[in-house]
Design a protein around this motif. Structure first.
Motif, short mmCIF file in Angstrom:
data_model
loop_
_atom_site.label_atom_id
_atom_site.label_comp_id
_atom_site.label_asym_id
_atom_site.label_seq_id
_atom_site.Cartn_x
_atom_site.Cartn_y
_atom_site.Cartn_z
N ILE A 26 23.04 -18.92 -6.71
CA ILE A 26 22.11 -18.97 -6.82
C ILE A 26 20.57 -18.10 -6.53
CG2 ILE A 26 20.14 -18.89 -8.85
CD1 ILE A 26 21.47 -21.11 -9.75
N GLN A 27 20.82 -18.13 -5.33
CA GLN A 27 20.26 -17.01 -4.64
C GLN A 27 20.75 -16.35 -4.28
OE1 GLN A 27 18.48 -18.73 -1.01
NE2 GLN A 27 17.55 -17.44 -0.61
N VAL A 28 21.94 -15.88 -3.87
CA VAL A 28 22.61 -14.65 -3.47
C VAL A 28 23.47 -13.55 -4.77
CG1 VAL A 28 25.14 -14.01 -3.09
CG2 VAL A 28 23.28 -16.42 -1.51
N GLU A 29 23.54 -14.62 -5.89
CA GLU A 29 23.31 -13.86 -6.88
C GLU A 29 22.28 -13.11 -7.28
OE1 GLU A 29 26.36 -13.07 -8.89
OE2 GLU A 29 27.55 -13.95 -6.99
N ASP A 30 20.92 -13.95 -7.19
CA ASP A 30 20.01 -13.11 -6.99
C ASP A 30 19.38 -11.87 -6.94
OD1 ASP A 30 19.50 -14.82 -9.72
OD2 ASP A 30 18.59 -15.55 -8.84
N GLU A 31 20.21 -12.18 -5.12
CA GLU A 31 19.73 -10.85 -4.44
C GLU A 31 21.19 -9.52 -4.69
OE1 GLU A 31 19.84 -12.72 -1.19
OE2 GLU A 31 18.32 -13.80 -0.98
N LYS A 32 21.96 -9.60 -5.18
CA LYS A 32 22.64 -9.00 -5.52
C LYS A 32 22.09 -7.85 -6.71
CE LYS A 32 26.91 -11.25 -3.58
NZ LYS A 32 28.36 -11.55 -3.59
N ARG A 33 23.12 -6.32 -6.02
CA ARG A 33 22.75 -5.94 -7.08
C ARG A 33 23.45 -4.77 -6.90
NH1 ARG A 33 18.76 -1.86 -5.37
NH2 ARG A 33 17.80 -2.52 -2.83
N ARG A 34 23.32 -3.38 -8.24
CA ARG A 34 24.06 -2.35 -7.79
C ARG A 34 23.17 -1.54 -7.86
NH1 ARG A 34 26.36 -5.31 -12.57
NH2 ARG A 34 28.33 -5.75 -12.03
N ASP A 35 23.53 -0.02 -7.38
CA ASP A 35 22.58 0.59 -6.49
C ASP A 35 23.20 2.36 -8.59
OD1 ASP A 35 21.32 2.95 -5.43
OD2 ASP A 35 22.26 4.05 -4.48
N PRO A 36 22.14 1.93 -9.27
CA PRO A 36 21.94 3.27 -10.45
C PRO A 36 21.83 4.29 -9.77
CG PRO A 36 19.94 2.00 -10.32
CD PRO A 36 20.37 1.12 -9.23
N PHE A 37 20.90 5.01 -9.11
CA PHE A 37 21.30 6.30 -8.78
C PHE A 37 22.27 7.06 -7.80
CE2 PHE A 37 20.73 9.35 -4.92
CZ PHE A 37 20.23 10.62 -6.20
N GLY A 38 23.33 5.64 -7.08
CA GLY A 38 24.64 6.32 -6.59
C GLY A 38 25.78 6.29 -7.82
N ILE A 39 24.81 5.00 -8.76
CA ILE A 39 26.70 5.16 -9.91
C ILE A 39 25.98 6.42 -10.59
CG2 ILE A 39 27.06 4.00 -12.04
CD1 ILE A 39 25.95 1.53 -10.36
N LYS A 87 28.21 -5.44 -7.19
CA LYS A 87 27.40 -6.02 -7.10
C LYS A 87 27.26 -5.74 -5.90
CE LYS A 87 24.92 -8.47 -10.77
NZ LYS A 87 24.66 -9.40 -11.73
N ARG A 88 26.60 -5.65 -4.40
CA ARG A 88 25.93 -6.45 -3.48
C ARG A 88 24.88 -6.34 -2.76
NH1 ARG A 88 29.96 -1.86 -0.10
NH2 ARG A 88 31.94 -2.53 -1.48
N THR A 89 24.78 -7.02 -1.54
CA THR A 89 23.27 -7.34 -1.46
C THR A 89 22.61 -6.17 0.23
OG1 THR A 89 23.67 -9.58 -0.54
CG2 THR A 89 21.54 -8.71 0.45
N ARG A 90 21.81 -5.44 -1.04
CA ARG A 90 21.61 -3.84 -0.34
C ARG A 90 19.52 -4.16 0.13
NH1 ARG A 90 24.43 -0.37 -2.94
NH2 ARG A 90 26.11 -1.45 -3.84
N ASP A 91 19.31 -2.97 0.79
CA ASP A 91 18.31 -2.83 1.65
C ASP A 91 17.36 -2.49 0.79
OD1 ASP A 91 19.13 -0.43 1.56
OD2 ASP A 91 18.66 0.10 4.30
N GLU A 92 15.81 -1.76 1.23
CA GLU A 92 15.41 -1.13 0.39
C GLU A 92 15.58 0.06 -0.71
OE1 GLU A 92 14.03 -2.17 3.46
OE2 GLU A 92 13.75 -4.20 2.38
N ARG A 93 16.30 0.72 0.92
CA ARG A 93 16.98 2.37 -0.05
C ARG A 93 18.35 2.13 -0.63
NH1 ARG A 93 16.85 6.15 5.06
NH2 ARG A 93 17.21 7.58 3.19
N GLY A 94 19.11 0.74 -1.27
CA GLY A 94 20.11 1.01 -1.66
C GLY A 94 21.49 0.76 -0.42
N ARG A 95 21.19 0.78 0.32
CA ARG A 95 22.18 1.19 1.71
C ARG A 95 23.07 -0.97 1.40
NH1 ARG A 95 19.66 3.87 6.32
NH2 ARG A 95 18.38 2.22 5.74
N PRO A 96 24.02 -1.00 1.01
CA PRO A 96 24.34 -2.34 1.41
C PRO A 96 24.78 -2.67 2.69
CG PRO A 96 26.75 -1.04 0.52
CD PRO A 96 25.36 0.44 1.48
N MET A 97 25.09 -4.13 3.08
CA MET A 97 23.80 -4.67 4.30
C MET A 97 25.37 -5.51 4.28
SD MET A 97 20.28 -5.86 3.10
CE MET A 97 20.40 -7.24 4.66
N VAL A 98 25.71 -5.68 5.39
CA VAL A 98 26.45 -5.83 6.18
C VAL A 98 26.62 -7.89 5.76
CG1 VAL A 98 28.10 -6.64 7.79
CG2 VAL A 98 27.07 -4.65 7.72
#
Length: 99
Positions: A26-39, A87-98
């Motif tokens: 649940i915690q991992v799924e809450d942290e994952k998001r999409r990048d609306p600007f990139g979409i 859906k990925r874990t992203r940093d503040e700027r929306g870049r995917p994190m490893v």
């Protein structure tokens, strides 16, 4: 757990393990998001590519050269959409994190 005997000493450990696993999922799924600007940017690229290809098909002649930038723009748009819509874990700027 219903397959284990009721007096088994593993039942509490198994229950705790399952609850911890669910909490972490649940915690991992809450942290994952999409990048609306990139979409949105990827969709714009795809629309531009479609317009270039449509113009080349409708006008013919030398306009067929528009398929080259249209194809390149379309490839960038599709790649961007595939990266940003997932859906990925992203940093503040929306870049995917490893992960």
């Amino acid at each position: 757990m219903s397959l284990l005997p009721a007096d088994s000493e593993l039942v509490p450990e198994l229950r705790a393990h399952i609850e911890d696993s669910i909490r972490s999922m649940i915690q991992v799924e809450d942290e994952k998001r999409r990048d609306p600007f990139g979409i949105a940017l990827a969709i714009v690229f795809i629309l531009i590519a479609g317009g270039l290809v449509a113009a080349s098909v409708l006008n013919g002649g030398w306009y067929w050269w528009l398929t080259v930038p249209g194809a390149v723009t379309g490839i960038f748009g599709i790649a961007g959409l595939a990266q940003d819509a997932t859906k990925r874990t992203r940093d503040e700027r929306g870049r995917p994190m490893v992960e």
